[in-house]
Design a protein around this motif. Structure first.
Motif, PDB file in Angstrom:
ATOM      1  N   LYS A  79     -41.315  -8.354 -73.853  1.00  0.00           N
ATOM      2  CA  LYS A  79     -41.683  -9.412 -73.263  1.00  0.00           C
ATOM      3  C   LYS A  79     -40.478 -10.547 -72.942  1.00  0.00           C
ATOM      4  O   LYS A  79     -40.140 -10.614 -71.961  1.00  0.00           O
ATOM      5  CB  LYS A  79     -42.882 -10.055 -73.675  1.00  0.00           C
ATOM      6  N   GLU A  80     -39.544 -10.548 -73.798  1.00  0.00           N
ATOM      7  CA  GLU A  80     -38.776 -11.536 -73.752  1.00  0.00           C
ATOM      8  C   GLU A  80     -37.724 -11.411 -72.760  1.00  0.00           C
ATOM      9  O   GLU A  80     -37.101 -12.467 -72.226  1.00  0.00           O
ATOM     10  CB  GLU A  80     -38.040 -11.819 -75.268  1.00  0.00           C
ATOM     11  N   VAL A  91     -39.057 -12.749 -69.472  1.00  0.00           N
ATOM     12  CA  VAL A  91     -39.725 -14.227 -69.790  1.00  0.00           C
ATOM     13  C   VAL A  91     -38.339 -14.999 -69.772  1.00  0.00           C
ATOM     14  O   VAL A  91     -38.196 -15.964 -68.905  1.00  0.00           O
ATOM     15  CB  VAL A  91     -40.492 -14.223 -71.087  1.00  0.00           C
ATOM     16  N   MET A  92     -37.476 -14.352 -70.389  1.00  0.00           N
ATOM     17  CA  MET A  92     -36.063 -15.436 -70.559  1.00  0.00           C
ATOM     18  C   MET A  92     -35.374 -15.183 -69.153  1.00  0.00           C
ATOM     19  O   MET A  92     -34.464 -16.175 -68.603  1.00  0.00           O
ATOM     20  CB  MET A  92     -35.229 -14.856 -71.744  1.00  0.00           C
ATOM     21  N   ASP A 128     -49.086 -14.848 -81.472  1.00  0.00           N
ATOM     22  CA  ASP A 128     -49.031 -15.062 -80.165  1.00  0.00           C
ATOM     23  C   ASP A 128     -50.619 -14.950 -79.491  1.00  0.00           C
ATOM     24  O   ASP A 128     -50.994 -15.635 -78.626  1.00  0.00           O
ATOM     25  CB  ASP A 128     -48.116 -14.276 -79.420  1.00  0.00           C
ATOM     26  N   LEU A 180     -46.729 -15.331 -71.951  1.00  0.00           N
ATOM     27  CA  LEU A 180     -45.567 -14.754 -71.731  1.00  0.00           C
ATOM     28  C   LEU A 180     -45.921 -13.467 -70.772  1.00  0.00           C
ATOM     29  O   LEU A 180     -45.017 -13.135 -69.983  1.00  0.00           O
ATOM     30  CB  LEU A 180     -45.095 -14.037 -73.195  1.00  0.00           C
ATOM     31  N   GLU A 203     -43.939 -12.478 -67.478  1.00  0.00           N
ATOM     32  CA  GLU A 203     -43.493 -11.124 -67.210  1.00  0.00           C
ATOM     33  C   GLU A 203     -44.072 -10.344 -65.861  1.00  0.00           C
ATOM     34  O   GLU A 203     -43.344  -9.837 -65.025  1.00  0.00           O
ATOM     35  CB  GLU A 203     -43.935 -10.107 -68.366  1.00  0.00           C
ATOM     36  N   THR A 257     -38.570 -21.096 -68.528  1.00  0.00           N
ATOM     37  CA  THR A 257     -39.248 -20.023 -69.065  1.00  0.00           C
ATOM     38  C   THR A 257     -38.351 -19.483 -70.489  1.00  0.00           C
ATOM     39  O   THR A 257     -39.199 -19.310 -71.697  1.00  0.00           O
ATOM     40  CB  THR A 257     -39.199 -18.634 -68.191  1.00  0.00           C
ATOM     41  N   ASN A 309     -40.137 -19.929 -74.476  1.00  0.00           N
ATOM     42  CA  ASN A 309     -40.074 -18.725 -75.347  1.00  0.00           C
ATOM     43  C   ASN A 309     -39.412 -19.039 -76.450  1.00  0.00           C
ATOM     44  O   ASN A 309     -40.030 -18.727 -77.777  1.00  0.00           O
ATOM     45  CB  ASN A 309     -39.354 -17.568 -74.542  1.00  0.00           C
ATOM     46  N   ASN A 352     -41.459 -21.304 -78.579  1.00  0.00           N
ATOM     47  CA  ASN A 352     -42.704 -20.794 -79.463  1.00  0.00           C
ATOM     48  C   ASN A 352     -42.327 -19.689 -80.511  1.00  0.00           C
ATOM     49  O   ASN A 352     -42.769 -19.880 -81.505  1.00  0.00           O
ATOM     50  CB  ASN A 352     -43.260 -19.659 -78.315  1.00  0.00           C
ATOM     51  N   GLU A 353     -41.171 -19.044 -80.465  1.00  0.00           N
ATOM     52  CA  GLU A 353     -40.643 -18.590 -81.570  1.00  0.00           C
ATOM     53  C   GLU A 353     -40.177 -19.325 -82.735  1.00  0.00           C
ATOM     54  O   GLU A 353     -40.611 -18.796 -84.059  1.00  0.00           O
ATOM     55  CB  GLU A 353     -39.473 -17.575 -81.217  1.00  0.00           C
ATOM     56  N   ASP A 368     -31.711 -20.941 -74.334  1.00  0.00           N
ATOM     57  CA  ASP A 368     -32.334 -20.470 -75.523  1.00  0.00           C
ATOM     58  C   ASP A 368     -31.746 -21.329 -76.869  1.00  0.00           C
ATOM     59  O   ASP A 368     -32.719 -21.818 -77.660  1.00  0.00           O
ATOM     60  CB  ASP A 368     -32.186 -19.071 -75.985  1.00  0.00           C
TER      61      ASP A 368
END
Length: 384
Positions: A124-125, A128-129, A211, A220, A224, A323, A327, A330-331, A373
């Motif tokens: 997903k990242e 998302v990123m 998640d 997420l 996506e 976005t 992410n 959240n991580e 990030d």
């Protein structure tokens, strides 16, 4: 039939293991060119013995000797990022299955697209990123394509099936609701790690399972879907569906719905991404028995108890690196929760505060995304 060459990134995770089962069930259809993972060299060596790839790679150089000693004789091993890029762009590689958790999938996915490969995307990242950046790469890379592996996006991909955009009104992502769907806000705030890992339907890794409990997984997935299908945020919907049999739906302009259903098993989406536009009948996937179905339930998500969806809609409207900041926060928050440093509800607080403080930049290149990030992780790490 010439078997298609496949490289698996994240071979030892839950998606990677399911992919190995799919490949094993379809002998003659595929040839494994490369296997890539980080720490679990034992599982990596087991798969290498089964598929005998050209190269087996650990992205942790300090584990190279460990991997070499675990591999059967005659199989080559390497370490680091450069061999991964070589694998995903190799002439004999047709499809790259990306199932890397975190930011590690960004560069290999872009390299594979530029080389005209199919990317079966489970990470997903990546979207998302860097969804805006990836869309530009797809437009500029002849032959490069993404086929989604997330069950929800695979379902939408199948339901759309080349349908013209003018016929599509909304995309509906289904969510199991996770283990806390019936819990009060007070009980959720006091949830333990064990509570959060007790998913009622899916067997996933710990990060994705947490998640799912916070509905951040669905947040997420909204982002996506926004980039995969080029649909504006207001036409992306979420509905809670506890049975996890309807994996997602497409609402058409005349009020009709098209849904994709199967048992909750990731092998369906993985196999379809590998074989598309064809379907393989011999994969041995479990059949859905309607005689045993009791009911199919659907309900609106409670966004007061689960604010993750609001974070996603806000991030999509802002765009750019917001976005990536969501992410990253959240991580960091999930890691803090897993270490027992914060309560469950503090995950949302960390995300909200990080997003509020984030200075958004355009997704101009990978460097800008990685900088966003990094900044978001540093900010989130200092909270609590």
């Amino acid at each position: 039939m010439n078997p298609k060459g496949v490289v698996i990134l994240g071979a030892t995770g839950s998606i990677g293991k399911s992919a190995a089962r799919v490949l094993e069930a379809l002998p003659g259809h595929f040839r494994v060119i490369g296997l890539v993972a980080r720490n679990n060299t034992g599982e990596l060596a087991r798969q290498a013995a089964l598929f005998r790839p050209r190269l087996t790679v650990t992205t942790a150089p300090e584990r190279l000797d460990e991997l070499k000693s675990a591999l059967p004789s005659g199989l080559a091993a390497a370490a680091g990022d450069a061999p991964v890029l070589d694998l995903v762009t190799a002439p004999e590689t047709d499809t790259v299955l990306c199932a890397i958790v975190g930011t590690g999938g960004l560069e290999p996915v872009i390299a594979a697209l530029r080389a005209g490969k199919r990317v079966a995307l489970a990470s997903k990242e990546v979207m998302v990123m860097a969804g805006e950046l990836i869309r530009r790469e797809l437009a500029a890379s002849p032959g490069g394509e993404i086929v989604p592996v997330d069950s929800e996006h695979s379902a939408i991909f199948q339901c759309l099936a080349g349908r013209p955009a003018r016929e599509v009104k909304n995309l509906w992502l289904t969510a199991s609701g996770g283990p806390f769907r019936e819990w009060s806000a007070e009980r959720i705030a006091a949830a333990t790690l064990r509570d959060a890992l007790a998913h009622p339907t899916w067997d996933m890794g710990p990060k994705v399972t947490i998640d799912s409990a916070s509905l951040m997984n669905k947040a997420l997935e909204l982002i996506e879907a926004h980039h995969l299908f080029n649909v504006p945020p207001e036409r992306l919907k979420v509905v809670i569906h506890p049975q996890s049999l309807v994996h997602s739906m497409v609402e058409l302009c005349d009020g009709s719905f098209i849904a994709q259903m199967s048992k909750p098993d990731m092998r369906f989406a993985i196999q379809y991404a590998l074989t598309w536009p064809e379907r393989a009948a011999e994969g041995g996937l479990p059949e859905l028995d309607f005689a045993r179905l009791v009911s199919l339930d659907f309900r609106e998500p409670d966004r007061s108890r689960f604010p993750s969806l609001d974070f996603a809609y806000h991030a999509m409207h802002i765009g750019g690196t917001m976005t990536a900041a969501m992410n990253a926060a959240n991580e960091v928050a999930v890691d803090k929760f897993r270490r027992g440093e914060i309560g469950f509800a503090a995950i949302w607080t960390i995300i909200e505060k990080t997003m509020s403080a984030h200075h958004t930049e355009p997704q101009s290149d990978l460097a800008a995304i990685r900088d966003a990030d990094r900044r978001a992780r540093e900010f989130a790490s200092q909270l609590y």
